[in-house]
Design a protein around this motif. Sequence first.
Motif, short mmCIF file in Angstrom:
data_model
loop_
_atom_site.label_atom_id
_atom_site.label_comp_id
_atom_site.label_asym_id
_atom_site.label_seq_id
_atom_site.Cartn_x
_atom_site.Cartn_y
_atom_site.Cartn_z
N ARG A 1 23.55 -62.54 -1.73
CA ARG A 1 23.65 -63.43 -0.59
C ARG A 1 22.25 -63.91 -0.22
O ARG A 1 21.35 -63.10 -0.03
CB ARG A 1 24.26 -62.68 0.58
N SER A 2 22.08 -65.21 -0.14
CA SER A 2 20.78 -65.75 0.23
C SER A 2 20.95 -66.55 1.52
O SER A 2 22.04 -66.62 2.07
CB SER A 2 20.24 -66.63 -0.88
N LYS A 3 19.90 -67.16 1.93
CA LYS A 3 19.97 -67.90 3.18
C LYS A 3 20.97 -69.02 3.10
O LYS A 3 21.69 -69.31 4.05
CB LYS A 3 18.58 -68.48 3.49
N LYS A 4 20.96 -69.70 1.99
CA LYS A 4 21.77 -70.91 1.94
C LYS A 4 23.13 -70.67 1.31
O LYS A 4 24.08 -71.35 1.65
CB LYS A 4 21.03 -71.97 1.13
N ASN A 5 23.20 -69.79 0.36
CA ASN A 5 24.51 -69.61 -0.25
C ASN A 5 24.63 -68.21 -0.83
O ASN A 5 23.73 -67.38 -0.69
CB ASN A 5 24.78 -70.66 -1.32
N GLU A 6 25.76 -67.98 -1.46
CA GLU A 6 26.04 -66.65 -1.99
C GLU A 6 26.52 -66.79 -3.42
O GLU A 6 27.33 -67.66 -3.73
CB GLU A 6 27.13 -65.99 -1.13
N GLN B 1 29.14 -69.67 -4.07
CA GLN B 1 29.82 -70.23 -2.91
C GLN B 1 28.76 -70.65 -1.91
O GLN B 1 27.74 -69.99 -1.77
CB GLN B 1 30.71 -69.15 -2.31
N SER C 1 27.41 -71.59 1.95
CA SER C 1 27.64 -71.02 3.27
C SER C 1 28.47 -71.99 4.07
O SER C 1 28.45 -73.20 3.83
CB SER C 1 26.31 -70.79 3.96
N CYS C 2 29.17 -71.46 5.02
CA CYS C 2 30.01 -72.33 5.85
C CYS C 2 29.18 -72.84 7.02
O CYS C 2 28.36 -72.17 7.53
CB CYS C 2 31.24 -71.63 6.36
#
Lengths: 923, 95
Positions: free
Chosen positions: B72-77, B92, B94-95
Amino acid sequence: MLESPKSSKTSALSAKGSVKKLKGETKAKGSAKGKRKQLGKKDEEEDVSMASIGHPEIFPLVFTEKTQEILNCRINEDITEEKPYKLLKKEDIIQDMKTRAAVSDFHPVKKIVLEYPGEELLIVLDREFKYGQNFYLVATEEAKESFLNPPEAVEEEGETKEGTTEEYVYKPPVRKPWVSLGSEKEIEEESVNESVRKIKYMISRVRREFGSKVKFTDRNASSVKDGYIECTSYQDKNFSIMKLEKDVGAQVVPKVREMSTQTKWTYPRNATTQYFPREFSDEEKELCLSSEDLKEFIISVFLRVEIALQQNEIMNAFFDDWKALAEDESAFGGKSDAYLKEYQSFTDLHYLKHRRVSCVCWHPTIYGIIAVSVTERLSYEERITQSGKLLLQKSPILFWSFSDPIHPQLMLECPEEVYCFEFCPSDPNIIAGGCRNGQVGYAAFILHLQYGRTVVLWDISEYEEKLQNAKTGAGGSKNTAVNMPTFIQAQQSGKEPHFVRYCAVSSIEYGHKTVITDIHWLPDYFEVNRMGIAFENRTGVCVQLVTCSPDCSILFWDLRAPKTTIQNSTEKAKDEKAIEAPPDVPTTFKHLDLSWRPLIKANLSKSDTSGDYSPTKISLVEEHFHYKMQDKMQYQIKPEMFGDENPYKQLRVPSAKPLKILENIATNFFVGTEDGEVIYSDWKMERESDSGRLISQKPANKYTIHDGIVHTIQRSPFFKDIILSVGGWNFAIWKEGVTSGPILQSCCSSKRYTVGHWSLSRAGVFFIGREDGNIDIWDLLEKTHEPSQTQNISISMITCIKPWIVSSKQHFLAISDDFGTLHILEISWTLSHPSSNERASVLHYFEREVKHLDYFEQRQEFRAKEREELELEKQRKKIKVAGGQKSREQMEEQMNINYVDFLDEEKKILTGLGLLKATDRFA
Amino acid sequence: MAEVEETLKRIQSQKGVQGIIVVNSEGIPIKSTVDNSTTVQYAGLMHSFIMKARSTVRDIDPQNDLTFLRIRSKKNEIMIAPGKSPSASGFQASC
């Protein structure tokens, strides 16, 4: 003593003892001197001899002339070159010596002569003083012999040849007696001789013990006297002196070590590596995909993936709790924090005298540029009376820059006063403005009819650079247009602003009949056709405009030339003859000039009465916001590529390809009218059944809320369905879809509201301008019954408010007033930065209000019902006299009425029975 | 084959999924819904990461094995499901 080099060499050779043929001195002859003269004998003779030079038998003598006479060896007489020698008898010499004793020349060699074995001695003339004297005596017989004999051989040989190698004849070495040179002494010294006489011991034994073993015993040395001799050690005084001083020298020597290494120098070489990832070819991929393994794997793994994805959906994994914690404290900011700070104000005495600012627009891309349009501040009557003067005073649109508050940067020429204008969102160099009609339709002033009530287009792409450089103050030098007429160049030399002419004006007959009060660009992702249906816009830029005017119509304009060219060619020809465009006008919209017709003309007719509404402001659902980047992901349209050129320069004909109809574009709009009504309608045209003409639909809703002209209808930048309308003495907030009325309506204020605008950064804040020059700042989350703040900006009426976000730290508010001054204010932090969940709160508030409205409606109905029932009740109660609470008269009256009723009843029954005649009556 | 497609489609249609890459045990991509350069980049980077993670888990307990990996990173996973042979990874936003 002169020594010729030859003789020294000779002596060196003689030291080696080599034996060579002795040659006589033949210097007089002058023959080649390759001969060596060697004398084998070495004798230690007197110093007189030539032993020093290796000729011990030669004795130089000096013969005086007297001697020479005596002995008959006079030079050049007896002894000549040929015969340089003379043999002298020994007796003669002796006699000579006797006679002359010491004076005799032979005195030094007296001994030699006496000892001489032979009879005759040889005297040689030493013509060249080889041995130092003019004669010399050869002392030995052998030498004499050799001297006498060999010269003949030498002579013979000398005459034959020069430089011939001499024949070497081997002579075996001859034994010679030892000549001691003193080396015996050294040998004696070196040799070891016994210097001590050896002691001899004789040891004997008794005969009988001869041969037997010898027994040795030990005996202590000290047991017998004199058995030993002792040398005891003693301290010798000589050695007890202590050395007190010692001279010591010390020297520091660096430790020096030499070391060397050798590196292998490899020359630099370029080396590269290239790699590429391993990939499967398509067939291999197919193979893999269809394998059973893959299927099993996917099925087994799929569940986990799904769970993980669902987890993410349930909970927002990226929510930062820590950060969210911090924001809440600033939710209830004090009043003192929210204020507007004056940043700059612009006014121009030359152009803006007695003018009112009608519209203000920020430049969408260039920082610090703001455009202002001005109109005359006159009432209607004055306008008519002064119509002649107004011709000459053209009101331009001025461009201000932050860097220069006194001189405007650019001036756009307007044919008439521009009441409202807007930058094109796709290309900020295109500006469209709507004019005010200078005239009121008098035919006499033809010149002005041409320019009234029109939509005007400007193209300032040439000046874009200048505007951008306005900060650096480089004015006028970087203008790129080459063919500029001279008078404009003269303008450039001073600090005058550049004057830009308009590109195109719309056609008169087909335009609005009165002043255009509002103009909007349609967003670039759709366009409308003549029926009002929205199609996708292939060009990717804004090509259409909407204008409205109090002549009860809303017009849609298209920037592209219409398809029908037949009609236009004649018109164009006429136009070209009539007016030639000045050379400095950009030809971007040449095709539109004066022949520009609207695409759709929508009327707003009143539903219940005849007549039309007169709209002043319009707000569309699909607006292109300059100041907010809309997420346009749902409209993924690829525009037709025009290359690097400005697409507006190439807009000619709308695309002939069939365009896709966009279903989800809402074609509804809100309109505010002159009479204070707010109208909600649709612009799609319908076909009238009988005549086939296109007519517009009747408005769906109409609300009369305001008491004066609606000055502002504006959608919130945060919520697409919330509209603010400002007019008269109050304002209202509407929600699209809620048809019962505004969700919020303010109470009437003491001063007229003239303009309003939502804040761009905070969802619940908006600004209202008043006619006394104050600004009301409303914050819906704080209070809704009065403004949260009021601030005075100017002394005259506020005409336009436009906020702008430059950066997250700088939010500006441009406010223009009646005197032509433009104030730029900076919005303070609390006013410009929303709290963390402000948007959600405001949304929630609106929803609550909607619910409240619903509730109110219900209650209204309920109350209406209730009221009816109450009335009925009242009625019923009036009829029914129940209870003793009635007064006496009432009771009597009631009894009388009852009695009368009873009598009537009786009569009816009796008549019915036929017992009573009709004429019978009670008195 | 069709089942595989259908399953992948189901994953892809979930909200927020940007793409899916199916990779074999050597790290060579087999199937992907994103462009080639992205595929290659992800496959290359993830391969060593998965190896490392798996070896870590098995080092600690040889009976254990890696089942799922989420970065999991700041912007996405990025979600990685390793299998025995091919491994699928999906990422994926992030929402």
